[in-house]
Design a protein around this motif. Structure first.
Motif, mmCIF file in Angstrom:
data_model
loop_
_atom_site.group_PDB
_atom_site.id
_atom_site.type_symbol
_atom_site.label_atom_id
_atom_site.label_comp_id
_atom_site.label_asym_id
_atom_site.label_seq_id
_atom_site.Cartn_x
_atom_site.Cartn_y
_atom_site.Cartn_z
ATOM 1 N N GLU A 1 0.707 -1.334 -0.078
ATOM 2 C CA GLU A 1 0.211 -0.023 -0.044
ATOM 3 C C GLU A 1 0.676 1.214 -0.088
ATOM 4 O OE1 GLU A 1 -3.262 0.191 2.644
ATOM 5 O OE2 GLU A 1 -4.380 -1.414 1.879
ATOM 6 N N ALA A 2 2.159 1.069 0.495
ATOM 7 C CA ALA A 2 3.029 2.175 0.489
ATOM 8 C C ALA A 2 3.299 2.576 -0.894
ATOM 9 C CB ALA A 2 4.237 1.971 1.349
ATOM 10 N N ILE A 3 3.670 1.573 -1.703
ATOM 11 C CA ILE A 3 4.138 1.836 -3.000
ATOM 12 C C ILE A 3 2.682 2.341 -3.731
ATOM 13 C CG2 ILE A 3 4.602 0.652 -5.267
ATOM 14 C CD1 ILE A 3 6.022 -1.491 -3.563
ATOM 15 N N GLU A 4 1.733 1.548 -3.519
ATOM 16 C CA GLU A 4 0.391 2.339 -4.554
ATOM 17 C C GLU A 4 0.080 3.500 -4.112
ATOM 18 O OE1 GLU A 4 -4.241 1.082 -4.648
ATOM 19 O OE2 GLU A 4 -2.967 -0.568 -3.914
ATOM 20 N N LEU A 5 -0.024 4.115 -2.614
ATOM 21 C CA LEU A 5 -0.312 5.430 -2.361
ATOM 22 C C LEU A 5 0.738 6.348 -2.901
ATOM 23 C CD1 LEU A 5 -1.453 4.542 1.344
ATOM 24 C CD2 LEU A 5 -2.828 5.427 -0.881
ATOM 25 N N GLY A 6 2.082 5.857 -2.960
ATOM 26 C CA GLY A 6 3.051 6.758 -3.348
ATOM 27 C C GLY A 6 2.798 6.972 -4.744
ATOM 28 N N LEU A 7 2.458 6.085 -5.477
ATOM 29 C CA LEU A 7 2.313 6.223 -7.192
ATOM 30 C C LEU A 7 1.012 7.109 -7.289
ATOM 31 C CD1 LEU A 7 2.661 2.514 -8.372
ATOM 32 C CD2 LEU A 7 4.185 4.398 -8.648
ATOM 33 N N MET A 8 0.020 6.995 -6.610
ATOM 34 C CA MET A 8 -1.087 7.726 -6.539
ATOM 35 C C MET A 8 -0.764 9.330 -6.162
ATOM 36 S SD MET A 8 -4.027 5.285 -4.972
ATOM 37 C CE MET A 8 -5.365 6.481 -4.675
ATOM 38 N N ALA A 9 -0.047 9.435 -5.199
ATOM 39 C CA ALA A 9 0.458 10.731 -4.890
ATOM 40 C C ALA A 9 1.259 11.447 -5.984
ATOM 41 C CB ALA A 9 1.091 10.851 -3.625
ATOM 42 N N LEU A 10 2.145 10.703 -6.788
ATOM 43 C CA LEU A 10 2.743 11.252 -7.773
ATOM 44 C C LEU A 10 1.850 11.250 -9.246
ATOM 45 C CD1 LEU A 10 6.083 9.253 -7.268
ATOM 46 C CD2 LEU A 10 5.561 11.632 -6.637
ATOM 47 N N GLY A 11 0.599 10.790 -9.079
ATOM 48 C CA GLY A 11 -0.232 11.384 -10.259
ATOM 49 C C GLY A 11 -0.671 10.049 -11.020
ATOM 50 N N ALA A 12 -0.107 8.872 -10.689
ATOM 51 C CA ALA A 12 -0.339 7.586 -11.282
ATOM 52 C C ALA A 12 -1.831 7.469 -11.327
ATOM 53 C CB ALA A 12 0.319 6.404 -10.665
ATOM 54 N N LYS A 13 -2.531 7.036 -12.683
ATOM 55 C CA LYS A 13 -3.844 6.662 -12.681
ATOM 56 C C LYS A 13 -3.924 5.814 -13.715
ATOM 57 C CE LYS A 13 -4.452 10.866 -15.462
ATOM 58 N NZ LYS A 13 -2.723 11.208 -15.563
ATOM 59 N N SER A 14 -4.999 5.361 -14.272
ATOM 60 C CA SER A 14 -5.448 4.328 -15.262
ATOM 61 C C SER A 14 -4.657 4.590 -16.350
ATOM 62 C CB SER A 14 -7.015 4.456 -15.475
ATOM 63 O OG SER A 14 -7.394 3.428 -16.331
ATOM 64 N N LYS A 15 -4.048 3.955 -16.975
ATOM 65 C CA LYS A 15 -3.426 4.051 -18.490
ATOM 66 C C LYS A 15 -1.967 4.432 -17.945
ATOM 67 C CE LYS A 15 -7.047 3.058 -21.315
ATOM 68 N NZ LYS A 15 -7.716 2.245 -20.674
ATOM 69 N N SER A 16 -1.414 4.885 -16.851
ATOM 70 C CA SER A 16 -0.451 5.511 -16.637
ATOM 71 C C SER A 16 0.758 4.217 -16.900
ATOM 72 C CB SER A 16 0.077 5.990 -15.266
ATOM 73 O OG SER A 16 -0.744 7.309 -14.835
ATOM 74 N N LYS A 17 1.978 4.418 -17.044
ATOM 75 C CA LYS A 17 2.890 3.826 -17.412
ATOM 76 C C LYS A 17 4.055 3.862 -16.186
ATOM 77 C CE LYS A 17 3.465 4.699 -21.971
ATOM 78 N NZ LYS A 17 4.118 4.645 -23.299
ATOM 79 N N ILE A 18 4.301 2.679 -15.609
ATOM 80 C CA ILE A 18 5.084 2.587 -14.169
ATOM 81 C C ILE A 18 6.284 1.738 -14.677
ATOM 82 C CG2 ILE A 18 5.190 2.236 -11.838
ATOM 83 C CD1 ILE A 18 3.196 4.060 -12.708
ATOM 84 N N ALA A 19 7.586 2.356 -14.742
ATOM 85 C CA ALA A 19 8.704 1.440 -15.121
ATOM 86 C C ALA A 19 9.293 0.900 -13.738
ATOM 87 C CB ALA A 19 9.940 2.686 -15.661
#
Length: 195
Positions: free
Chosen positions: A23-41
């Motif tokens: 959840e730390a990773i997920e919340l961190g990604l969300m806070a950085l603006g990740a959403k549906s269709k975002s690409k995460i390397a």
């Protein structure tokens, strides 16, 4: 108290406890603006945790190769991935108690290309390079405090670290129902507090 002490230990401004490392990773990604269709390397040898977090918000993992010498991502591979895949976020994963040797250069490259960086430090609490702790290079860093980690809890647990007050405020909302203040919801969030 733990959040303040861990922030001092890392040498970073803010730490927030959450329910677990994924959840730390997920919340961190969300806070950085990740959403549906975002690409995460990310790297494939990180136990699929970043991939699970990305998939849970509808984002797509883009895999980077690793060095055979240490199992960590390299600057050259991040550069190739940025050029070929144009990710929205790069996750730098510090594994086996090691800090990615070129982390500072990688963050500089990502930022120069308008890409945010999350450091996954689930296996690197206290690891440092050139006198600087893992988790203090990117925009946000995530930690797992599962009992088998080198800073373990009595059960599940995780935390996020950042030097950005804006990201800290967003993470604070995301981990507790999207509250700006008690019962005042300003965005979707969840209950993800550290016991």
């Amino acid at each position: 108290g733990f959040e303040n002490e861990f922030a001092r230990f890392l040498g970073i401004d803010h730490v927030l406890g959450v329910a677990n490392g994924t959840e730390a990773i997920e919340l961190g990604l969300m806070a950085l603006g990740a959403k549906s269709k975002s690409k995460i390397a990310t790297v494939a040898n990180a136990g699929f945790y970043t991939s699970s977090a990305a998939l849970s918000i509808g984002a797509t993992p883009v895999y980077m190769d690793i060095s055979l010498d240490d199992g960590l991502v390299t600057y050259a591979e991040v550069e190739r991935t940025i050029k070929e895949s144009q990710p929205d976020i790069v996750v730098v994963t510090h594994l086996y108690g090691q800090v990615v040797p070129e982390v500072e250069r990688i963050v500089g490259l990502a930022h120069a290309n308008g890409i945010r960086v999350l450091e996954d430090c689930a296996q690197a609490h206290g690891a440092s390079i050139d006198g600087r702790m893992a988790g203090t290079f990117g925009d946000i860093s995530s930690f797992s405090h599962y009992p088998t980690k080198n800073l373990g809890a009595l059960g599940d647990g995780g935390s996020l670290a950042t030097s950005s007050r804006i990201l800290y405020d967003r993470l604070s909302r995301l981990r507790q129902y999207g509250w700006e203040s008690k019962y005042k919801v300003v965005e979707p969030g969840r209950n993800s507090r550290l016991d």
